[in-house]
Motif scaffolding. Sequence first.
Motif, PDB file in Angstrom:
ATOM      1  N   THR A 148       1.041  -1.082   0.042  1.00  0.00           N
ATOM      2  CA  THR A 148      -0.146   0.001   0.133  1.00  0.00           C
ATOM      3  C   THR A 148       0.834   1.275   0.037  1.00  0.00           C
ATOM      4  N   ARG A 177      -7.110   5.960   1.902  1.00  0.00           N
ATOM      5  CA  ARG A 177      -5.999   5.500   2.298  1.00  0.00           C
ATOM      6  C   ARG A 177      -5.723   4.196   1.613  1.00  0.00           C
ATOM      7  N   THR A 180      -7.531   1.095   3.360  1.00  0.00           N
ATOM      8  CA  THR A 180      -8.782   0.721   3.686  1.00  0.00           C
ATOM      9  C   THR A 180      -9.475   1.214   2.173  1.00  0.00           C
ATOM     10  N   ASP A 181      -8.915   1.632   1.081  1.00  0.00           N
ATOM     11  CA  ASP A 181      -9.741   2.056  -0.115  1.00  0.00           C
ATOM     12  C   ASP A 181      -8.899   1.464  -1.377  1.00  0.00           C
TER      13      ASP A 181
END
Length: 195
Positions: A148, A177, A180-181
Amino acid sequence: MPPEAFAVLRLSDGKLLEVRDEHSSALPGSTVKPFIPVSGIGQCKRKLSVAGHRLDCTHAPVLGPINGPDAVALSCNCYFAALALRISPETLRQSLQDFAPQLARTDDQRQLQALGMWGVSATPLRLARAYARLLRTDRGAWLGSGKTGTTAQAAWYAGWAPPESPGVVVAAMTGGRGVTDAKPAAERLLAKWLR
């Protein structure tokens, strides 16, 4: 909800399977860390501030020193900020050649560049191709199933599946983020192409 921009590649030959808004670019955040040559042992102090940016580590607390592979797996900001001051600006720039790097002129720029927060940029296609190459090296084993990145500009996730024998690589850029996304958006794309 689909990601704002993404690219999906077949790992075996690099064939582009699907793409959306391939020219969208933004700071790549922590997705650059696996490309930096790690060396030595470091300490995670948890708190980090560089040029007015609060960049505290968000991984679980670590007792004792951490090595390079652990720092990549943890995405330890403290380790990479310190590492950036131990390697030359030119070495740093060369290691990030997939991210259109500028040459850092100050210590702050070096540290922010090593965290993907200054002097670098990514598009989903560029990021997917960079990770496709990385997965063919020993470093791929340090990453599990993806990486990420989060900046004020965008959230990123570069992922692949199956984790133990990758066949498809995806890079997705969203708002919000990375964890989370962008990660869930990328995982939906991976699931689609592995059906």
